[in-house]
Scaffold this motif. Structure first.
Motif, PDB file in Angstrom:
ATOM      1  N   ILE A   9       0.842  -1.201   0.000  1.00  0.00           N
ATOM      2  CA  ILE A   9       0.000   0.000   0.000  1.00  0.00           C
ATOM      3  C   ILE A   9       0.877   1.251   0.000  1.00  0.00           C
ATOM      4  CG2 ILE A   9      -1.638   1.360   1.356  1.00  0.00           C
ATOM      5  CD1 ILE A   9      -2.936  -1.328   2.182  1.00  0.00           C
ATOM      6  N   ARG A  10       1.918   1.258   0.823  1.00  0.00           N
ATOM      7  CA  ARG A  10       2.827   2.418   0.852  1.00  0.00           C
ATOM      8  C   ARG A  10       3.501   2.630  -0.504  1.00  0.00           C
ATOM      9  NH1 ARG A  10       4.120   0.349   6.192  1.00  0.00           N
ATOM     10  NH2 ARG A  10       3.080   1.704   7.708  1.00  0.00           N
ATOM     11  N   GLN A  11       3.878   1.540  -1.160  1.00  0.00           N
ATOM     12  CA  GLN A  11       4.485   1.647  -2.485  1.00  0.00           C
ATOM     13  C   GLN A  11       3.493   2.205  -3.505  1.00  0.00           C
ATOM     14  OE1 GLN A  11       5.873  -2.399  -2.974  1.00  0.00           O
ATOM     15  NE2 GLN A  11       7.935  -1.890  -2.281  1.00  0.00           N
ATOM     16  N   LYS A  12       2.255   1.761  -3.442  1.00  0.00           N
ATOM     17  CA  LYS A  12       1.227   2.256  -4.359  1.00  0.00           C
ATOM     18  C   LYS A  12       0.965   3.745  -4.111  1.00  0.00           C
ATOM     19  CE  LYS A  12      -0.659   0.629  -7.245  1.00  0.00           C
ATOM     20  NZ  LYS A  12      -0.328   0.704  -8.677  1.00  0.00           N
ATOM     21  N   ILE A  13       0.948   4.144  -2.848  1.00  0.00           N
ATOM     22  CA  ILE A  13       0.773   5.565  -2.528  1.00  0.00           C
ATOM     23  C   ILE A  13       1.921   6.379  -3.123  1.00  0.00           C
ATOM     24  CG2 ILE A  13       0.827   7.273  -0.648  1.00  0.00           C
ATOM     25  CD1 ILE A  13      -0.786   5.217   1.026  1.00  0.00           C
ATOM     26  N   ALA A  14       3.141   5.883  -2.987  1.00  0.00           N
ATOM     27  CA  ALA A  14       4.304   6.591  -3.538  1.00  0.00           C
ATOM     28  C   ALA A  14       4.199   6.698  -5.056  1.00  0.00           C
ATOM     29  CB  ALA A  14       5.597   5.881  -3.134  1.00  0.00           C
ATOM     30  N   GLU A  15       3.773   5.627  -5.717  1.00  0.00           N
ATOM     31  CA  GLU A  15       3.604   5.652  -7.175  1.00  0.00           C
ATOM     32  C   GLU A  15       2.547   6.676  -7.590  1.00  0.00           C
ATOM     33  OE1 GLU A  15       2.589   1.731  -8.560  1.00  0.00           O
ATOM     34  OE2 GLU A  15       4.378   0.847  -7.635  1.00  0.00           O
ATOM     35  N   LEU A  16       1.431   6.665  -6.883  1.00  0.00           N
ATOM     36  CA  LEU A  16       0.354   7.598  -7.215  1.00  0.00           C
ATOM     37  C   LEU A  16       0.769   9.044  -6.964  1.00  0.00           C
ATOM     38  CD1 LEU A  16      -2.688   5.600  -5.823  1.00  0.00           C
ATOM     39  CD2 LEU A  16      -2.238   6.155  -8.224  1.00  0.00           C
ATOM     40  N   ARG A  17       1.510   9.273  -5.882  1.00  0.00           N
ATOM     41  CA  ARG A  17       2.005  10.628  -5.612  1.00  0.00           C
ATOM     42  C   ARG A  17       2.948  11.084  -6.714  1.00  0.00           C
ATOM     43  NH1 ARG A  17       2.121  10.073   0.405  1.00  0.00           N
ATOM     44  NH2 ARG A  17       0.336  11.329   1.003  1.00  0.00           N
ATOM     45  N   ALA A  18       3.843  10.202  -7.132  1.00  0.00           N
ATOM     46  CA  ALA A  18       4.792  10.555  -8.190  1.00  0.00           C
ATOM     47  C   ALA A  18       4.055  10.903  -9.488  1.00  0.00           C
ATOM     48  CB  ALA A  18       5.771   9.410  -8.429  1.00  0.00           C
ATOM     49  N   ALA A  19       2.963  10.205  -9.761  1.00  0.00           N
ATOM     50  CA  ALA A  19       2.204  10.451 -10.982  1.00  0.00           C
ATOM     51  C   ALA A  19       1.309  11.686 -10.881  1.00  0.00           C
ATOM     52  CB  ALA A  19       1.348   9.239 -11.333  1.00  0.00           C
ATOM     53  N   SER A  20       0.845  12.001  -9.679  1.00  0.00           N
ATOM     54  CA  SER A  20      -0.132  13.080  -9.531  1.00  0.00           C
ATOM     55  C   SER A  20       0.471  14.410  -9.096  1.00  0.00           C
ATOM     56  CB  SER A  20      -1.224  12.669  -8.537  1.00  0.00           C
ATOM     57  OG  SER A  20      -0.680  12.501  -7.246  1.00  0.00           O
ATOM     58  N   GLU A  21       1.750  14.416  -8.778  1.00  0.00           N
ATOM     59  CA  GLU A  21       2.415  15.652  -8.374  1.00  0.00           C
ATOM     60  C   GLU A  21       3.603  15.875  -9.299  1.00  0.00           C
ATOM     61  OE1 GLU A  21       3.506  14.928  -4.324  1.00  0.00           O
ATOM     62  OE2 GLU A  21       1.427  14.900  -3.650  1.00  0.00           O
ATOM     63  N   ALA A  22       3.877  17.122  -9.602  1.00  0.00           N
ATOM     64  CA  ALA A  22       5.008  17.431 -10.472  1.00  0.00           C
ATOM     65  C   ALA A  22       5.711  18.673  -9.949  1.00  0.00           C
ATOM     66  CB  ALA A  22       4.539  17.655 -11.902  1.00  0.00           C
ATOM     67  N   ASP A  23       7.024  18.603  -9.892  1.00  0.00           N
ATOM     68  CA  ASP A  23       7.783  19.770  -9.461  1.00  0.00           C
ATOM     69  C   ASP A  23       7.904  20.748 -10.631  1.00  0.00           C
ATOM     70  OD1 ASP A  23       9.794  18.902 -11.196  1.00  0.00           O
ATOM     71  OD2 ASP A  23      10.925  17.932  -9.605  1.00  0.00           O
ATOM     72  N   ASN A  24       8.553  21.850 -10.377  1.00  0.00           N
ATOM     73  CA  ASN A  24       8.724  22.855 -11.422  1.00  0.00           C
ATOM     74  C   ASN A  24      10.136  22.825 -11.974  1.00  0.00           C
ATOM     75  OD1 ASN A  24       6.072  23.900 -11.451  1.00  0.00           O
ATOM     76  ND2 ASN A  24       6.493  24.910  -9.517  1.00  0.00           N
ATOM     77  N   GLY A  25      10.700  21.619 -12.022  1.00  0.00           N
ATOM     78  CA  GLY A  25      12.026  21.440 -12.584  1.00  0.00           C
ATOM     79  C   GLY A  25      12.029  21.682 -14.083  1.00  0.00           C
ATOM     80  N   THR A  26      13.213  21.669 -14.639  1.00  0.00           N
ATOM     81  CA  THR A  26      13.407  21.989 -16.049  1.00  0.00           C
ATOM     82  C   THR A  26      12.600  21.082 -16.976  1.00  0.00           C
ATOM     83  OG1 THR A  26      15.624  22.776 -15.517  1.00  0.00           O
ATOM     84  CG2 THR A  26      15.158  22.331 -17.821  1.00  0.00           C
ATOM     85  N   GLU A  27      12.623  19.781 -16.727  1.00  0.00           N
ATOM     86  CA  GLU A  27      11.903  18.855 -17.612  1.00  0.00           C
ATOM     87  C   GLU A  27      10.403  19.121 -17.626  1.00  0.00           C
ATOM     88  OE1 GLU A  27      12.584  14.635 -17.659  1.00  0.00           O
ATOM     89  OE2 GLU A  27      14.649  14.958 -17.002  1.00  0.00           O
ATOM     90  N   ASN A  28       9.818  19.270 -16.447  1.00  0.00           N
ATOM     91  CA  ASN A  28       8.378  19.516 -16.377  1.00  0.00           C
ATOM     92  C   ASN A  28       8.031  20.877 -16.963  1.00  0.00           C
ATOM     93  OD1 ASN A  28       7.510  17.081 -15.280  1.00  0.00           O
ATOM     94  ND2 ASN A  28       8.001  17.735 -13.218  1.00  0.00           N
ATOM     95  N   ARG A  29       8.859  21.864 -16.708  1.00  0.00           N
ATOM     96  CA  ARG A  29       8.598  23.200 -17.261  1.00  0.00           C
ATOM     97  C   ARG A  29       8.661  23.164 -18.791  1.00  0.00           C
ATOM     98  NH1 ARG A  29       7.903  28.372 -15.672  1.00  0.00           N
ATOM     99  NH2 ARG A  29       8.911  30.005 -16.850  1.00  0.00           N
ATOM    100  N   LYS A  30       9.656  22.468 -19.347  1.00  0.00           N
ATOM    101  CA  LYS A  30       9.759  22.348 -20.808  1.00  0.00           C
ATOM    102  C   LYS A  30       8.545  21.616 -21.382  1.00  0.00           C
ATOM    103  CE  LYS A  30      14.759  22.418 -21.458  1.00  0.00           C
ATOM    104  NZ  LYS A  30      15.927  21.620 -21.884  1.00  0.00           N
ATOM    105  N   ALA A  31       8.123  20.551 -20.715  1.00  0.00           N
ATOM    106  CA  ALA A  31       6.962  19.793 -21.189  1.00  0.00           C
ATOM    107  C   ALA A  31       5.705  20.659 -21.159  1.00  0.00           C
ATOM    108  CB  ALA A  31       6.769  18.533 -20.350  1.00  0.00           C
TER     109      ALA A  31
END
Length: 141
Positions: A9-31
């Motif tokens: 369950i903790r692993q699934k939560i981490a996966e979902l968080r990674a997919a549903s949250e995005a930082d404002n780093g260079t890659e995400n900003r370019k995308a």
């Protein structure tokens, strides 16, 4: 619940968080910029200047901070298809705040699942709940 189940369950939560949250780093900003650029090219403002185009793009980037690019892409796809609901004028690009809201709607199921899984992790076992010994509210045990 077993330790292995809790770990899953903790692993699934981490996966979902990674997919549903995005930082404002260079890659995400370019995308985000690429997605917004294509959107604005598809719905240009007649007689718009390049300065106005840059200002519009910046407004979208500010509005979309923290939103995962996949969610923005899905919202734009739905906009192009006229599937965002009644009350929108699909002849124009959505306003920055509208695109943010439409993008956040795409992330909502993952956030709801995270909340549900966290409540499952916080639950005590049936055996412990039926135990007459008082439960310490600070620890749930």
């Amino acid at each position: 619940m077993t330790d292995d189940q809790r770990l899953c369950i903790r692993q699934k939560i981490a996966e979902l968080r990674a997919a549903s949250e995005a930082d404002n780093g260079t890659e995400n900003r370019k995308a985000r910029l690429a997605l917004v650029g294509n959107l604005l090219l598809a719905y240009p403002i007649p007689n718009g200047t390049s300065e106005a185009g840059r200002a519009r793009a910046e407004a979208y980037l500010v509005a979309l901070e923290g939103v995962p690019p996949w969610a923005i892409a899905e919202a734009i796809r739905r906009w192009h298809r006229g599937e965002c609901g009644q009350g929108y004028n699909y002849r124009w690009a959505p306003a920055p705040a509208e695109l943010r809201q439409l993008s956040k709607e795409r992330v909502l199921p993952a956030r709801e699942t995270i909340a549900h899984l966290e409540s499952v992790l916080g639950a005590i076992s049936l055996e412990r709940a039926m135990d007459p010994t008082p439960i310490n509210p600070a620890f749930g045990k």
